[in-house]
Scaffold this active site. Structure first.
Site, PDB file in Angstrom:
ATOM      1  CG  PHE A  72      -1.876   1.072   1.344  1.00  0.00           C
ATOM      2  CD1 PHE A  72      -2.820   1.704   0.623  1.00  0.00           C
ATOM      3  CD2 PHE A  72      -1.694   2.286   2.438  1.00  0.00           C
ATOM      4  CE1 PHE A  72      -3.425   2.816   0.560  1.00  0.00           C
ATOM      5  CE2 PHE A  72      -2.356   3.232   2.543  1.00  0.00           C
ATOM      6  CZ  PHE A  72      -3.417   3.427   1.594  1.00  0.00           C
ATOM      7  CD  GLN A  73      -0.650   6.146   1.057  1.00  0.00           C
ATOM      8  OE1 GLN A  73       0.187   6.261   2.107  1.00  0.00           O
ATOM      9  NE2 GLN A  73      -1.488   6.974   0.681  1.00  0.00           N
TER      10      GLN A  73
END
Length: 584
Positions: free
Chosen positions: A114-115
């Site tokens: 994530f990210q």
């Protein structure tokens, strides 16, 4: 004596040890440990922007105005990718900034977490150097090295990518004086033989011109002072790129004004007709050179630059000198004085006679008639009413930027913040926030076009939150002005998507943010409205409605030489002939 601390605390301690007092940033999951450490200290002020691009531009404005490196802190993934435009802008204009980005934990890198983004890979081409720190033991030394690289030699942006687990990990902190940076030691002293060769050229030149750039300002206050001494001592004319404005005072009698695509007639004609061009801290970019094979065709060329890769990159020169501007000018003056302060005075007098004929064209003249404000008049009045203040000017990008460069006078370096090489719309507003944060008592004005300003209008929230009284002076022609001008002159007046049919009411927009809005559409009211802006203690959006179809002249059309300028009113009034000869 070493100290043990977490990686996050190392970041804050390194910033303090580097003399950083302000960080522009936006938090996210991958940098929360660093933000927690920022919360627990009082030595560094954090300015919460509304977009990461704004953080980098604010850091650029701070750096350009202070001469110190600007710093910003953003999270991983979209935080880092949003910073790319600002990084590229800083690289093109040689602005020293240090960008700290969070990254997913080291064991998750490459897993599409994530990210997660390959920040080092993405920013490799738009930074001077970047680092991914996987070992907490190397974090402090890397941070100190980053500041050294950003500021040594030709300044520029650097980036340090810090995984979240490295921020939590504990290791020994290393102080700046313990870090060896000798592996990056750019040459600062110029070759004395080459400098002597340039002095010999100065002594005999018949039609010389100093062509100065942002490198003079980047070299520090001493370089600008030495340039002024050199110009006054030799009596040579001096011109400048967009980025070099203020290195030599606009009120100086040797000043020709800015040169290039929208430069002054006398500056461009002097560059075209000179027999000795001395480039001091400029990079021969295409906005200056125009058609390369016709650029200053009869001149011997010298180039002083701290970046060896800039020498002979675009224009072949006869006297290349690699070194820091201040050091080279100091040696140049010493040698020139020791040899008797000689110049070809008789030829120089004739050269000034020719230049003064070109000056008679008065290429920036305009007529303010009727009830519609001319953009030139708006900036003329802004100059007259603010020039005695402790003033800093930022701009967005477009026609308004060129008019600001033409009609506003800069007496000192570091007073002019604009996006030169990249031409970044949305630069000026956040840059003005960075400048105002650095100089809270100064008058900071961002000259904008409505289209550019809307790109980062959200930063009005930052200005309000931190009580930064920045003035947004918008020349509102309801058009993408420079695009529209090119479409008129070069694309058969086919105005493809160069206007917006949904502009906001800027006064109401200002009030929605809690700022002051001022609207002016009558030249008779302009002075009072400008003074109202100046005297208001807080952020202002000034909506100045101007002539919608005004073109910015002079202009060198793409692919043309310096002596093939479009001059607007001077041309239509028959002041010059087709060969550029003055008829008045």
């Amino acid at each position: 004596m070493t100290r043990q601390m977490t990686g996050a605390k190392m970041v804050v301690q390194a910033l303090l040890d580097q003399g950083v007092d302000t960080v522009f940033g936006y938090p996210g999951g991958a940098v929360l440990p660093i933000y927690d450490e920022i919360f627990q200290q009082n030595g560094i002020k954090h300015i919460l922007v509304r977009h990461e691009q704004g953080a980098v531009h604010a850091a650029e404005g701070y750096a350009r105005a202070t001469g110190k490196p600007g710093v910003c802190l953003v999270t991983s993934g979209p935080g880092a990718t949003n910073a790319v435009t600002g990084l590229t802008d800083a690289l093109m204009d040689s602005i020293p900034i240090v960008v700290l980005t969070g990254q997913v934990p080291t064991f998750m890198i490459g897993s599409d977490a994530f990210q997660e983004a390959d920040t080092v890979g993405i920013t490799r081409s738009c930074t001077k150097h970047n680092w991914l720190v996987k070992d907490p033991a190397t974090l402090a030394s890397t941070l100190h090295e980053a500041f050294h690289v950003a500021t040594a030699g030709r300044p520029g942006p650097v980036l340090v990518d810090i995984p979240k687990d490295v921020q939590f990990a504990t290791s020994d902190y290393v102080a700046p004086k313990q870090v060896n940076t000798s592996h990056y030691a750019p040459r600062v002293k110029g070759d004395l033989e080459s400098i002597t060769e340039l002095v010999e050229a100065l002594e005999t030149a018949k039609r010389p011109v100093f062509y100065t750039g942002g490198g003079v300002i980047n070299s520090g206050p001493a370089a600008s002072q030495l340039l002024r001494e050199l110009v006054e001592a030799t009596g040579f004319p001096v011109t400048s790129t967009l980025m070099g404005l203020g290195a030599y005072p606009a009120s100086g009698d040797k000043w020709l004004g800015m040169l290039g695509m929208h430069g002054l007639y006398e500056a461009n004609m002097a560059m075209h007709g000179c027999d000795l061009m001395i480039n001091i801290g400029a990079r021969f970019d295409d906005r200056i050179t125009g058609r390369i094979d016709a650029f200053s065709p009869k001149s011997a060329k010298a180039h002083i630059d701290i970046d060896p890769s800039s020498i002979n990159k675009v224009i072949r020169v006869d006297i290349p000198i690699v070194g820091d501007i201040a050091h080279v000018l100091e040696d140049l003056l010493k040698i020139w004085k020791a040899r008797g302060r000689k110049t070809n005075r008789e030829a120089l007098e004739k050269w000034w006679g020719r230049i003064n004929e070109w000056r008679k064209v008065d290429c920036l003249k305009f007529k303010q008639e009727g009830k519609i404000i001319k953009p030139q008049y708006a900036l003329h009045r802004l100059e007259e009413l603010t020039k005695t203040y402790d003033r800093y000017i930022c701009t967005e990008v477009g026609q308004h930027q060129m008019w600001a460069a033409q009609y506003l006078g800069f007496e000192d370096p570091n007073r002019w913040m604009t996006s030169g090489g990249l031409g970044t719309m949305g630069y000026g507003f956040p840059a003005s926030i960075g400048v105002q944060q650095a100089f809270p008592e100064a008058l900071v004005i961002n000259v904008a076009g409505e289209a550019s300003w809307l790109m980062n209008m959200q930063e009005m929230g930052t200005a309000i939150q931190f009580r930064l009284p920045v003035n947004q002076f918008i020349l509102n022609n309801e058009r993408l002005g420079m695009v529209r001008q090119w479409q008129e002159l070069l694309h058969g007046e086919r105005y493809s998507h160069s206007w917006s049919e949904a502009l906001p009411d800027f006064v109401k927009l200002a009030e929605a943010f809690g700022a002051k809005g001022i609207r002016c559409d009558d030249p008779a009211d302009l002075d009072d409205a400008i003074m109202e802006m100046i005297n208001y203690d807080g952020p202002v959006i000034f909506d100045c409605l101007v002539e919608k179809h005004e073109n910015c002249f002079p202009m060198i059309p793409s692919g043309k030489a310096h002596n093939e300028m479009l001059l607007g009113e001077a041309e239509t009034q028959g002041v010059i002939d087709a060969k550029g000869s003055v008829l008045v």
